[in-house]
Design an enzyme around this catalytic site. Structure first.
Site, short mmCIF file in Angstrom:
data_model
loop_
_atom_site.label_atom_id
_atom_site.label_comp_id
_atom_site.label_asym_id
_atom_site.label_seq_id
_atom_site.Cartn_x
_atom_site.Cartn_y
_atom_site.Cartn_z
N ASP A 12 0.82 -1.21 0.00
CA ASP A 12 0.00 0.00 0.00
C ASP A 12 0.86 1.27 0.00
O ASP A 12 1.98 1.27 0.50
CB ASP A 12 -0.91 -0.02 1.24
N ASN A 14 1.27 3.42 -2.91
CA ASN A 14 1.83 3.83 -4.21
C ASN A 14 1.35 5.23 -4.62
O ASN A 14 2.14 6.06 -5.07
CB ASN A 14 1.39 2.85 -5.31
N ARG A 25 -0.44 9.23 -9.93
CA ARG A 25 -0.50 8.02 -9.10
C ARG A 25 0.12 6.80 -9.80
O ARG A 25 0.75 5.95 -9.16
CB ARG A 25 -1.95 7.70 -8.73
N HIS A 29 2.64 3.31 -8.92
CA HIS A 29 2.44 1.88 -9.22
C HIS A 29 3.63 1.33 -10.02
O HIS A 29 4.05 0.19 -9.83
CB HIS A 29 1.15 1.69 -10.01
N SER A 57 -7.39 -5.41 -5.32
CA SER A 57 -8.49 -5.97 -4.53
C SER A 57 -9.80 -5.96 -5.32
O SER A 57 -9.93 -5.24 -6.33
CB SER A 57 -8.68 -5.17 -3.24
N ASN A 60 -10.87 -2.52 -5.60
CA ASN A 60 -10.08 -1.59 -6.42
C ASN A 60 -10.67 -1.39 -7.83
O ASN A 60 -10.32 -0.42 -8.52
CB ASN A 60 -8.62 -2.06 -6.54
N ARG A 186 -4.91 -1.57 8.82
CA ARG A 186 -6.12 -2.34 8.55
C ARG A 186 -5.79 -3.44 7.56
O ARG A 186 -4.73 -3.42 6.91
CB ARG A 186 -7.25 -1.45 8.05
N ILE A 187 -6.73 -4.37 7.42
CA ILE A 187 -6.51 -5.54 6.58
C ILE A 187 -7.09 -5.34 5.18
O ILE A 187 -6.64 -5.97 4.22
CB ILE A 187 -7.14 -6.80 7.26
N GLU A 199 1.53 -13.07 12.51
CA GLU A 199 2.06 -11.88 13.17
C GLU A 199 1.82 -10.70 12.24
O GLU A 199 2.10 -10.78 11.04
CB GLU A 199 3.56 -12.03 13.43
#
Ligand code: IPE
Ligand code: IPE
Ligand code: MG
Length: 242
Positions: A12, A14, A25, A29, A57, A60, A186-187, A199
């Protein structure tokens, strides 16, 4: 030093990396793809068995069309440019997610490299593409439900191991370490079931700047942590002694 067998990375930052430099942006990438190359190479050299990278994702897809198209083009370039490196290094390429939603100019080199690398044994590189953890679980439930309806599976026998077999990550070692760059904690719908005992590490570096020295720092921190899996610390120590 204790090495994680399987490392997952939420790549995360980019866009922010590029924007803070006054660049589009997509430039973030593009440089982020260089990080993917470096981290893949380093992971293979270090001896990590499985590396799973969150590249795109399910959510996305809702980004501006130009960014989505640019990301797809970079993905294609990555698959073509890295082909020989992946094969020479005995890496097996895998993909998880709703792959059928990707454009053919991505799925073609993807399927080709998956097939060409299928028998490689040194490391599994899994790209999560059009991937969502909840979508992945829902798909598994659909397939499992179909098998129950067809009489292939008795509902009463379904346990954690049964369910795991329906996930696309089945066959990979358990995720030991999950890294997220960019400082967000966050996930974002990455591996959900699979990170039950991973972990977690949240690193304040944007993905285009994350290189092997950062990975090494994460691995050092990982080795210093005590993973208890519900046991007491004393139990773990006595296990080592016995
Ligand atoms: C991660 O970087 C790459 C993808 C999600 C495809 P971002 O594009 O999310 O960058 P930020 O988080 O906006 O900085
Ligand atoms: C997660 O990053 C997805 C990938 C790294 C591919 P996002 O940038 O999409 O996540 P949010 O929107 O910040 O939660
Ligand atoms: Mg982001």
């Amino acid at each position: 030093m204790t090495l994680p067998r399987h490392v997952g990375i939420i790549m995360d930052g980019n866009g922010r990396w590029a924007q803070s430099r006054g660049k589009p942006r997509l430039e973030g990438h593009r440089v982020g793809a260089d990080s993917v190359r470096d981290i893949t190479r380093a992971s293979r050299e270090i001896g990590i068995e499985a590396l799973t990278l969150y590249a795109f994702s399910s959510q996305n897809w809702l980004r501006p069309i130009d960014e989505v198209t640019g990301l797809m083009q970079l993905l294609r370039e990555f698959l073509i440019d890295e082909r020989s490196e992946i094969l020479d290094n005995q890496i097996r390429l895998e993909a998880i997610g709703d792959i059928e939603k990707l454009p053919p100019f991505v799925t073609e080199p993807l399927h080709e490299l998956r097939a060409a690398s299928a028998n490689n044994t040194k490391m599994v590189l899994t790209l999560a593409l059009s991937y969502g953890g909840r979508e992945s679980i829902a798909r598994a439930v659909r397939e499992l439900g179909r098998d129950v309806a067809a009489g292939k599976l008795a509902a009463e026998t379904i346990d954690v191991d049964t369910f795991d077999r329906y996930l696309p990550t089945h066959g990979l070692p358990p995720v030991d370490l999950l890294i997220r760059t960019s400082g967000e904690q966050r996930i974002s719908n990455f591996l959900l079931w699979e990170i039950a005992y991973a972990e977690l590490m949240f690193i304040d570096v944007q993905w285009p700047e994350f290189r092997r020295e950062h990975l090494r720092t994460c691995l050092d921190q990982y080795a210093a942590r005590e993973r208890r899996f519900g046991l007491t610390s004393a139990q773990l120590t006595s296990d080592v002694e016995s």
